[in-house]
Design a protein around this motif. Structure first.
Motif, mmCIF file in Angstrom:
data_model
loop_
_atom_site.group_PDB
_atom_site.id
_atom_site.type_symbol
_atom_site.label_atom_id
_atom_site.label_comp_id
_atom_site.label_asym_id
_atom_site.label_seq_id
_atom_site.Cartn_x
_atom_site.Cartn_y
_atom_site.Cartn_z
ATOM 1 N N ASN A 14 -3.821 -17.382 -4.214
ATOM 2 C CA ASN A 14 -3.735 -17.818 -2.823
ATOM 3 C C ASN A 14 -2.526 -18.720 -2.564
ATOM 4 O O ASN A 14 -1.921 -18.668 -1.508
ATOM 5 C CB ASN A 14 -5.011 -18.559 -2.417
ATOM 6 N N GLN A 15 -2.197 -19.523 -3.546
ATOM 7 C CA GLN A 15 -1.030 -20.396 -3.389
ATOM 8 C C GLN A 15 0.268 -19.586 -3.374
ATOM 9 O O GLN A 15 1.191 -19.876 -2.618
ATOM 10 C CB GLN A 15 -0.996 -21.440 -4.501
ATOM 11 N N ARG A 44 0.396 -16.490 -2.420
ATOM 12 C CA ARG A 44 0.340 -15.794 -1.129
ATOM 13 C C ARG A 44 0.848 -16.698 0.003
ATOM 14 O O ARG A 44 1.645 -16.280 0.838
ATOM 15 C CB ARG A 44 -1.107 -15.383 -0.868
ATOM 16 N N LEU A 45 0.351 -17.927 0.015
ATOM 17 C CA LEU A 45 0.768 -18.887 1.042
ATOM 18 C C LEU A 45 2.285 -19.094 1.000
ATOM 19 O O LEU A 45 2.955 -19.113 2.036
ATOM 20 C CB LEU A 45 0.036 -20.219 0.830
ATOM 21 N N GLU A 59 4.033 -15.970 2.318
ATOM 22 C CA GLU A 59 3.812 -15.818 3.760
ATOM 23 C C GLU A 59 4.695 -16.786 4.542
ATOM 24 O O GLU A 59 5.263 -16.443 5.579
ATOM 25 C CB GLU A 59 2.334 -16.062 4.117
#
Lengths: 134, 105
Positions: free
Chosen positions: A35-36, A38-39, A42
């Motif tokens: 998720n990190q 991904r963040l 993004e």
């Protein structure tokens, strides 16, 4: 090494993220880390989508490589206006909420998450590189 | 227009977050949160059990909620997954939120 070139519009964000994260869960079991990553990606892409091209639409080229030594390498290349995110001032994350600006948070986060972030302006292109040891 | 996120408004306003809160749908949440500005809201409760991912755009909506709806308004994050609370902590937002396993009125 994998590479895509795609029009820098919000409608393509999901496709971009799919390319960036494809099969990552096979090599990274820590969901929080995925998720990190991904963040971080993004943040870069949304910035290119929102600000790189002023009038005409343009592309973003994305390169992904995973070395056998466990180094994850991402590169984001656009031909938009020159922008070096590393020149941004970091937000004060300990400031009272009333004083918290809403800008700069994403850049601050990816600088914290990645082991290395490099910016280069070359041949009228913005080139942002992420390196993360996994 | 039916609300996608907010399912209870009032002194205690409740919001359901699921899937991903990214640059595509954070603006939709922001629009709904704007409807709470000027209302008498004591507590905003985000139910985040099924929230898989939050981006910086999502984090900004939380800062917005606190700044614009009321700095006296308490904000709760209920049952958030570790991958979500990790970035909340990295952003320093854990100082302004109550991250809890359940919400008891």
């Amino acid at each position: 090494m994998d590479k895509i070139t795609i029009q820098a519009v919000l409608e393509n964000l999901d496709d971009m993220m799919e390319f960036l994260l494809n099969d990552l869960s096979k090599i990274i079991s820590n969901k929080s880390l995925i998720n990190q990553i991904r963040l971080s990606c993004e943040e870069v892409l949304v910035n290119v989508i929102s600000y790189a091209y002023l009038e005409e639409k343009g592309n973003v080229e994305i390169i992904r490589d995973l070395s056998e030594e466990g180094m994850l390498f991402y590169q984001f290349i656009d031909e938009g206006v020159p922008y070096n995110p590393l020149l941004n001032t970091d937000p004060d994350i300990n400031a009272p909420i009333e004083d918290r600006g809403i800008g700069g948070l994403g850049v601050y986060l990816y600088k914290s998450i990645m082991d290395e972030v490099k910016y280069e302006r070359k041949d009228n292109k913005n080139i942002l590189t992420f390196i993360k040891k996994i | 227009m039916s609300e996608k996120f907010i399912f209870q408004t009032g002194k205690i306003s409740k919001i359901n977050l699921s899937g991903k809160l990214d640059a595509v749908n954070a603006p939709l949440l922001m629009e709904e949160l704007k409807s709470l500005i000027g209302q008498d809201v004591d507590k905003i409760v985000f139910y985040a059990k099924d929230l898989e991912y939050i981006s910086s755009a999502g984090l900004r909506t939380i800062i917005f909620a606190k700044q614009k709806i009321g700095t006296e308004t308490s904000i709760y994050f209920i049952e958030a997954q570790e991958s979500v609370t990790d970035v909340i902590t990295m952003s320093g937002l854990d100082n302004f939120l109550y991250i809890q396993d359940s919400f008891d009125e």
